[in-house]
Motif scaffolding. Structure first.
Motif, PDB file in Angstrom:
ATOM      1  N   GLU A  89       0.798  -1.349  -0.027  1.00  4.13           N
ATOM      2  CA  GLU A  89      -0.025  -0.014  -0.105  1.00  4.13           C
ATOM      3  C   GLU A  89       0.780   1.302   0.052  1.00  4.13           C
ATOM      4  O   GLU A  89       0.250   2.276  -0.384  1.00  4.13           O
ATOM      5  CB  GLU A  89      -0.967   0.183   1.186  1.00  4.13           C
ATOM      6  CG  GLU A  89      -0.242  -0.040   2.490  1.00  4.13           C
ATOM      7  CD  GLU A  89      -1.329  -0.082   3.598  1.00  4.13           C
ATOM      8  OE1 GLU A  89      -0.624   0.041   4.827  1.00  4.13           O
ATOM      9  OE2 GLU A  89      -2.293  -0.359   3.616  1.00  4.13           O
ATOM     10  N   THR A 145      -7.258  -0.709 -10.538  1.00  6.96           N
ATOM     11  CA  THR A 145      -8.086  -0.828  -9.176  1.00  6.96           C
ATOM     12  C   THR A 145      -7.941   0.695  -8.666  1.00  6.96           C
ATOM     13  O   THR A 145      -6.748   1.249  -8.441  1.00  6.96           O
ATOM     14  CB  THR A 145      -8.170  -1.576  -7.965  1.00  6.96           C
ATOM     15  OG1 THR A 145      -8.260  -3.200  -8.411  1.00  6.96           O
ATOM     16  CG2 THR A 145      -8.952  -1.470  -6.924  1.00  6.96           C
ATOM     17  N   TYR A 146      -9.099   1.517  -8.414  1.00  2.00           N
ATOM     18  CA  TYR A 146      -9.061   2.554  -7.502  1.00  2.00           C
ATOM     19  C   TYR A 146      -9.723   2.093  -6.240  1.00  2.00           C
ATOM     20  O   TYR A 146     -10.870   1.746  -6.105  1.00  2.00           O
ATOM     21  CB  TYR A 146     -10.228   3.481  -8.206  1.00  2.00           C
ATOM     22  CG  TYR A 146      -9.513   4.307  -9.518  1.00  2.00           C
ATOM     23  CD1 TYR A 146      -8.270   5.093  -9.576  1.00  2.00           C
ATOM     24  CD2 TYR A 146     -10.070   4.003 -10.688  1.00  2.00           C
ATOM     25  CE1 TYR A 146      -7.795   5.431 -10.714  1.00  2.00           C
ATOM     26  CE2 TYR A 146      -9.714   4.526 -11.713  1.00  2.00           C
ATOM     27  CZ  TYR A 146      -8.666   5.324 -11.747  1.00  2.00           C
ATOM     28  OH  TYR A 146      -8.057   5.860 -13.038  1.00  2.00           O
ATOM     29  N   ASP A 147      -9.219   2.777  -5.079  1.00  6.32           N
ATOM     30  CA  ASP A 147      -9.720   2.459  -3.828  1.00  6.32           C
ATOM     31  C   ASP A 147     -10.250   3.932  -3.200  1.00  6.32           C
ATOM     32  O   ASP A 147      -9.613   4.933  -3.539  1.00  6.32           O
ATOM     33  CB  ASP A 147      -8.492   2.046  -2.676  1.00  6.32           C
ATOM     34  CG  ASP A 147      -8.825   0.482  -2.470  1.00  6.32           C
ATOM     35  OD1 ASP A 147      -9.350  -0.148  -3.182  1.00  6.32           O
ATOM     36  OD2 ASP A 147      -8.065   0.093  -1.508  1.00  6.32           O
ATOM     37  N   ASN A 207       0.812   3.010  -3.336  1.00  2.00           N
ATOM     38  CA  ASN A 207      -0.318   3.569  -3.880  1.00  2.00           C
ATOM     39  C   ASN A 207      -0.185   4.902  -4.164  1.00  2.00           C
ATOM     40  O   ASN A 207       0.548   5.614  -3.342  1.00  2.00           O
ATOM     41  CB  ASN A 207      -1.507   3.152  -3.125  1.00  2.00           C
ATOM     42  CG  ASN A 207      -1.730   1.586  -2.849  1.00  2.00           C
ATOM     43  OD1 ASN A 207      -1.446   0.954  -3.745  1.00  2.00           O
ATOM     44  ND2 ASN A 207      -2.719   1.270  -1.632  1.00  2.00           N
ATOM     45  N   SER A 224     -12.978  -1.943  -9.635  1.00  2.00           N
ATOM     46  CA  SER A 224     -11.727  -2.614 -10.430  1.00  2.00           C
ATOM     47  C   SER A 224     -12.292  -3.038 -11.668  1.00  2.00           C
ATOM     48  O   SER A 224     -13.451  -3.280 -12.111  1.00  2.00           O
ATOM     49  CB  SER A 224     -11.370  -3.788  -9.858  1.00  2.00           C
ATOM     50  OG  SER A 224     -10.920  -3.604  -8.351  1.00  2.00           O
ATOM     51  N   GLU A 239     -11.280   5.998  -0.098  1.00  6.00           N
ATOM     52  CA  GLU A 239     -11.012   5.967   1.512  1.00  6.00           C
ATOM     53  C   GLU A 239     -11.783   7.207   2.066  1.00  6.00           C
ATOM     54  O   GLU A 239     -11.768   8.339   1.435  1.00  6.00           O
ATOM     55  CB  GLU A 239      -9.355   6.229   1.670  1.00  6.00           C
ATOM     56  CG  GLU A 239      -8.546   4.882   1.016  1.00  6.00           C
ATOM     57  CD  GLU A 239      -7.287   5.067   1.445  1.00  6.00           C
ATOM     58  OE1 GLU A 239      -6.520   4.099   1.195  1.00  6.00           O
ATOM     59  OE2 GLU A 239      -6.644   6.254   1.815  1.00  6.00           O
ATOM     60  N   GLU A 291     -10.589   2.621   3.810  1.00  8.25           N
ATOM     61  CA  GLU A 291     -11.313   2.250   2.423  1.00  8.25           C
ATOM     62  C   GLU A 291     -12.700   1.905   2.558  1.00  8.25           C
ATOM     63  O   GLU A 291     -13.006   1.448   3.878  1.00  8.25           O
ATOM     64  CB  GLU A 291     -10.593   0.821   2.113  1.00  8.25           C
ATOM     65  CG  GLU A 291     -11.139   0.321   0.876  1.00  8.25           C
ATOM     66  CD  GLU A 291     -10.721  -1.143   0.701  1.00  8.25           C
ATOM     67  OE1 GLU A 291     -11.694  -2.003  -0.059  1.00  8.25           O
ATOM     68  OE2 GLU A 291      -9.983  -1.717   1.195  1.00  8.25           O
ATOM     69  N   LEU A 330      -4.357   2.047  -6.822  1.00  2.99           N
ATOM     70  CA  LEU A 330      -3.574   0.962  -6.311  1.00  2.99           C
ATOM     71  C   LEU A 330      -2.351   0.472  -7.254  1.00  2.99           C
ATOM     72  O   LEU A 330      -2.446   0.387  -8.302  1.00  2.99           O
ATOM     73  CB  LEU A 330      -4.200  -0.376  -6.213  1.00  2.99           C
ATOM     74  CG  LEU A 330      -5.575  -0.266  -4.989  1.00  2.99           C
ATOM     75  CD1 LEU A 330      -6.008  -1.483  -4.510  1.00  2.99           C
ATOM     76  CD2 LEU A 330      -5.094   0.717  -3.913  1.00  2.99           C
ATOM     77  N   SER A 377     -14.526   1.503  -0.495  1.00  2.00           N
ATOM     78  CA  SER A 377     -14.873   1.282  -1.999  1.00  2.00           C
ATOM     79  C   SER A 377     -13.801   0.850  -2.749  1.00  2.00           C
ATOM     80  O   SER A 377     -12.694   1.337  -2.587  1.00  2.00           O
ATOM     81  CB  SER A 377     -15.949   1.926  -2.407  1.00  2.00           C
ATOM     82  OG  SER A 377     -15.965   1.626  -4.050  1.00  2.00           O
ATOM     83  N   SER A 378     -13.865  -0.074  -3.380  1.00  2.00           N
ATOM     84  CA  SER A 378     -12.672  -0.727  -4.493  1.00  2.00           C
ATOM     85  C   SER A 378     -13.490  -0.886  -5.886  1.00  2.00           C
ATOM     86  O   SER A 378     -14.530  -1.356  -5.909  1.00  2.00           O
ATOM     87  CB  SER A 378     -12.027  -2.000  -4.268  1.00  2.00           C
ATOM     88  OG  SER A 378     -11.085  -1.777  -3.143  1.00  2.00           O
TER      89      SER A 378
END
Length: 446
Positions: free
Chosen positions: A117, A355-357, A120, A375, A359, A370, A343, A372-373
């Protein structure tokens, strides 16, 4: 699952991309299997050609009235060897398939390299009232309580949940249960009325084949809860044989929504397919250790509103950005500060190419967590699912699948409790949720 043709064509590229996400591809094992496969296929083709040649010789000899017994004896031995080769090829292909099932997706070229992480990259943040020095949300003006202390005043009950089920479960009653439901209803309404998703109600228990299709099996079995159907002695009440079958509680409705196109060929005119569902999700948290043992952040059972898009390959990265906007819209309407992280290669999920996280800011922890993710899995899942698109020219190719949380309901509840708390411990209800709460504007007011 990867296209075996890609590995045969450019193995070095695949190995390098997998190494960027910390996966060591066993080239020796792959090359050994490939060498055996080629050898078996070559021998099979040679024997088939020989069989055809001998058949012609036999026909010619018989036409001339000559003795064909020796040639016939030679020909009769070929089917036996071909059957053995067929069995050997099947075993090799099974080993190859098993190997490919355990390999994660290749990162998209736009994904930054990194081991964890720490690699990221923040791409954006939405903070209505930010601290000019840190860029984080401004303080509340008092020492914030965490969501557990706030929630216990309005019906959050971990003691009852522990009696019923053990650790990492929650019992909600009264106002907090209604707020939890309001969040889920709001999210579903937003995704269906404004973002074009079709609401679905799906099974919560699925078979192993379904999980193979989306990539949870075989690698992540220990992260699942499962049961075995069938009697202990393998027979039913009438003495008939019963085949035992493992069935699994879903860890996300991505599983059931994506499997909607399993074993199908979708006309191009039917795309994109946008599906959403509100379901409970069940996770064993096998690798979580002692993380987040307090509160609602990491539970064995939680609710989520999931978004899935099934699209043509040339539109999937446009769809990824669109879905990221759909997740962000939920947070913006709730008035919750958030940031979006791209990510790195070493922190992405098994099936993801990018993927976008998202936060969300939690004041009591003074940090981002976090929620939501989103992808793009490209064709990784659809190849396992045998889900294809039929183009206007009549050709078929694998679909691209995308998934994202829109949002995790429990974590959204945590964020609302902490960001909307008052100094007296009461909680303001976000404007967009008040109609779902019967007009109530404050919970737990003294």
């Amino acid at each position: 699952m990867h296209d075996p043709a890609l590995l045969r064509k450019d193995l070095a590229f695949v190995v390098a991309r997998l190494a960027s996400r910390g996966f060591a591809f066993d080239t020796d094992h792959f090359n050994s299997l490939e060498s055996r496969r080629k050898s078996v296929q070559t021998e099979t083709e040679n024997l088939q050609a020989q069989r055809n040649s001998l058949a012609k010789q036999i026909g010619s000899l018989k036409a001339k009235g000559e003795d064909a017994s020796a040639v016939m004896a030679e020909s009769q031995a070929i089917p036996v060897r071909l059957k053995a080769l067929e069995a050997e090829l099947s075993a090799i292909q099974s080993q190859l398939a098993e190997m490919l099932m355990a390999i994660p997706n290749l990162p998209h070229e736009s994904v930054p390299p990194g081991q964890d992480e720490q690699g990221n990259v923040e791409v954006s943040r939405w903070v209505p009232h930010s601290d000019p020095q840190t860029g984080n949300p401004q303080g509340l003006g008092f020492d914030p309580l965490d969501h557990v202390a706030i929630g216990e005043r309005i019906g959050l009950d971990f003691e009852t949940a522990a009696k019923l089920s053990g650790a990492r479960f929650a019992f909600l009653k009264g106002p907090i249960a209604k707020l939890h439901r309001a969040l889920a209803q709001f999210m579903l309404d937003l995704q269906t009325t404004e973002h074009g998703y079709t609401e679905c109600y799906t099974p919560y228990i699925v078979n192993a084949s379904t999980l193979m299709g989306t990539g949870q099996l075989p690698k992540f079995k220990n992260d699942m809860f499962w049961v075995t159907r069938g009697g202990d002695d393998g027979v039913d009440a009438n003495g008939n044989p019963v085949v035992q079958e493992e069935q699994y509680l879903i860890s996300t409705s991505e599983i059931t929504l994506t499997n909607f196109v399993r074993d199908t060929i979708v006309p191009a005119t039917d795309l994109p397919i946008r599906l959403t569902a509100h379901t409970p999700c069940f996770r064993s948290e096998a690798g979580s250790g002692g993380r987040d043992t307090r509160g609602l952040i990491r539970q064995h059972q939680f609710d989520k509103v999931e978004m899935v898009q099934i699209v043509a390959p040339d539109t999937s990265y446009q769809a990824l950005e669109e879905m990221a906007g759909h997740a962000g819209k939920v947070l913006q309407l709730l008035g919750l500060p958030y940031r979006v992280m791209l990510l790195c290669t070493g922190d992405m999920g098994f099936g993801s190419a990018k993927t976008y996280d998202f936060e969300v800011w939690l004041p009591a922890q003074n940090t981002w967590r976090e929620i939501s993710s989103v992808s793009n899995c490209e064709a990784f899942q659809s190849r396992r699912l045998q889900a294809r698109i039929r183009t206007e020219s009549g050709k078929t190719e694998y679909l691209h699948t995308l998934n994202g949380s829109g949002l995790a309901v429990g974590r959204a509840l945590v964020a609302v409790l902490e960001n909307y708390q008052n100094a007296d411990g009461s909680v303001r209800v976000p404007d967009v949720l008040q109609s779902y709460m019967g007009g109530v504007k404050v919970l737990g007011a003294v």
